[in-house]
Design a protein around this motif. Structure first.
Motif, short mmCIF file in Angstrom:
data_model
loop_
_atom_site.label_atom_id
_atom_site.label_comp_id
_atom_site.label_asym_id
_atom_site.label_seq_id
_atom_site.Cartn_x
_atom_site.Cartn_y
_atom_site.Cartn_z
N PHE A 110 0.82 -1.20 0.00
CA PHE A 110 0.00 0.00 0.00
C PHE A 110 0.86 1.25 0.00
CE2 PHE A 110 0.64 -0.88 4.51
CZ PHE A 110 0.80 0.37 5.09
N ILE A 111 0.25 2.33 -0.44
CA ILE A 111 0.92 3.63 -0.50
C ILE A 111 0.10 4.65 0.28
CG2 ILE A 111 1.42 5.59 -2.04
CD1 ILE A 111 2.29 3.53 -4.14
N THR A 112 0.79 5.41 1.11
CA THR A 112 0.16 6.50 1.84
C THR A 112 0.43 7.80 1.10
OG1 THR A 112 0.47 5.36 3.96
CG2 THR A 112 0.13 7.75 4.03
N ALA A 150 -3.84 4.48 1.01
CA ALA A 150 -4.17 4.96 2.35
C ALA A 150 -4.03 6.48 2.37
CB ALA A 150 -3.27 4.31 3.39
N PRO A 151 -5.04 7.23 1.97
CA PRO A 151 -4.95 8.69 1.97
C PRO A 151 -5.01 9.25 3.39
CG PRO A 151 -7.16 8.03 1.38
CD PRO A 151 -6.36 6.76 1.49
N THR A 152 -4.32 10.37 3.60
CA THR A 152 -4.38 11.04 4.89
C THR A 152 -4.90 12.47 4.68
OG1 THR A 152 -2.11 11.89 4.80
CG2 THR A 152 -2.44 9.68 5.75
N PHE A 153 -5.39 13.07 5.76
CA PHE A 153 -6.05 14.36 5.64
C PHE A 153 -5.73 15.28 6.81
CE2 PHE A 153 -8.62 11.13 3.57
CZ PHE A 153 -8.82 11.68 2.30
N ASP A 176 -15.23 4.66 -2.49
CA ASP A 176 -15.11 3.36 -1.80
C ASP A 176 -13.84 3.30 -0.95
OD1 ASP A 176 -17.48 2.42 -2.86
OD2 ASP A 176 -16.53 1.38 -4.53
N LEU A 177 -13.58 4.37 -0.21
CA LEU A 177 -12.34 4.45 0.57
C LEU A 177 -12.55 4.46 2.08
CD1 LEU A 177 -10.26 7.07 -1.46
CD2 LEU A 177 -9.77 4.64 -1.23
N VAL A 178 -13.77 4.26 2.53
CA VAL A 178 -14.04 4.34 3.97
C VAL A 178 -13.14 3.38 4.74
CG1 VAL A 178 -15.76 3.86 5.75
CG2 VAL A 178 -16.38 5.22 3.74
N GLU A 179 -13.00 2.16 4.24
CA GLU A 179 -12.18 1.15 4.94
C GLU A 179 -10.68 1.43 4.79
OE1 GLU A 179 -12.86 -1.19 6.94
OE2 GLU A 179 -14.96 -1.77 6.67
N SER A 180 -10.31 2.35 3.92
CA SER A 180 -8.90 2.64 3.67
C SER A 180 -8.35 3.76 4.56
CB SER A 180 -8.69 3.03 2.20
OG SER A 180 -9.11 2.00 1.34
N VAL A 181 -9.24 4.46 5.25
CA VAL A 181 -8.83 5.64 6.01
C VAL A 181 -8.93 5.38 7.51
CG1 VAL A 181 -9.30 8.08 6.46
CG2 VAL A 181 -9.59 7.16 4.16
N PRO A 182 -7.80 5.45 8.23
CA PRO A 182 -7.86 5.31 9.69
C PRO A 182 -8.74 6.41 10.27
CG PRO A 182 -5.58 5.21 8.91
CD PRO A 182 -6.42 5.66 7.75
N PRO A 183 -9.64 6.10 11.19
CA PRO A 183 -10.54 7.12 11.74
C PRO A 183 -9.82 8.34 12.31
CG PRO A 183 -11.33 4.94 12.33
CD PRO A 183 -10.00 4.74 11.67
N ILE A 184 -8.60 8.16 12.81
CA ILE A 184 -7.86 9.31 13.35
C ILE A 184 -7.68 10.39 12.30
CG2 ILE A 184 -5.58 8.36 12.79
CD1 ILE A 184 -6.46 10.36 15.95
#
Length: 300
Positions: A110-112, A150-153, A176-184
């Motif tokens: 995976f790539i962040t 794994a996108p970050t924000f 369809d990325l909900v499962e790809s993003v850590p809730p933090i």
């Protein structure tokens, strides 16, 4: 299943000057590669100690794309069973699309990427050199290459609106990325460290308070108190949800409802929607600076 994760860096610093990034005041747009033999010696010792996956912690693995491929190839040649992940800028993923298949072949799981926002105005303030549309392009490119994303924000900034926050959540649903993003990542609040390039923006100092040495940054309050209150609520919930072991989609559904409640609206149900599939991820939800001996790769 899980794997023990090792940590390595193929470079130091970053050649980009994203205004919000805490790396920029330190390196001022400079970066230096670490020789392949030095990096491999580091990896070799970690594999000997039990590492089964390497997390490359470079601020941007593709600051030197040729060097990055050399590292990926060297890792795969010596340890074909060891996988890896890396942090790569959206702009670089688009500019070097032809390299993605090679990363996959060499074991990239995976790539962040620091997407940061889905509002072009905020992206301009951050000087990210990508657009909201580019976010969707990268999602498609990585899916085509077979690499998880794994996108970050920076979900909360002085320019965030309640409507804009809901738009961010909606974008994750649409892609369809909900499962790809850590809730933090859905409660990250903009940090303004000393020397931040945000201070170069005209009028930005009017949005912040005096430097606070205790937090190593400039505190700020949003012009709309509802935004700060939502951020506090989401952060508190994410912390409790992690302790309770809730699934990402369960956490997202509650945040989705909280965001709409802040707007005085009722959230539409998510039960009938595709929210994506779980992806490999590290046991530590932050994407940088973790001790390799404490990390595990969670694989599905």
């Amino acid at each position: 299943s899980s794997k023990v994760v090792g940590f390595a860096e193929g470079s130091r610093g970053c050649k980009h000057l994203c205004r919000h990034c805490p790396v920029v005041p330190v390196y001022q747009g400079k970066f230096r590669i670490v020789p392949v033999d030095v990096v491999m010696a580091d990896i070799r010792s970690q594999v000997a100690a039990g590492a089964q996956h390497i997390s490359f912690g470079d601020p941007d693995f593709f600051n030197g794309p040729t060097h990055a491929l050399k590292l990926a190839r060297a890792l795969h040649a010596e340890f074909p069973g060891v996988t890896f992940d890396a942090v790569i800028k959206v702009q670089h993923l688009i500019n070097h699309t032809e390299m993605l298949a090679e990363l996959k072949r060499c074991g990239c799981l995976f790539i962040t990427a620091a997407v940061e926002a889905v509002d072009d105005r905020i992206l301009e303030y951050f000087d990210k050199n990508h657009t909201a549309a580019d976010f969707g392009r990268v999602v498609a490119l990585l899916r085509q290459a077979g690499i998880a994303f794994a996108p970050t924000f920076v979900a909360f900034s002085p320019w965030t609106t309640l409507e804009g926050y809901v738009e961010l959540l909606q974008r994750l649903i649409d892609l369809d990325l909900v499962e790809s993003v850590p809730p933090i990542q859905l409660c990250i609040r903009l940090l303004v460290p000393q020397g931040s390039y945000l201070l170069k923006l005209p009028g930005f100092r009017d949005l912040i308070q005096d430097f606070d040495a205790k937090i190593l940054g400039y505190p700020w309050r949003h012009g709309d108190p509802r935004v700060d209150e939502l951020q506090r609520q989401v952060q508190a919930f994410v912390a409790s949800a992690e302790e309770a072991g809730l699934l990402r989609r369960e956490v997202f559904a509650r945040i989705w409802a909280m965001a709409h409640e802040a707007l005085g609206k009722t959230a539409s149900p998510l039960d009938h929607l595709s929210l994506g599939s779980p992806i490999p991820h590290l046991s530590e939800p932050w994407f940088c600076c973790a001790e390799p001996t404490t990390q595990q790769l969670q694989r599905f």
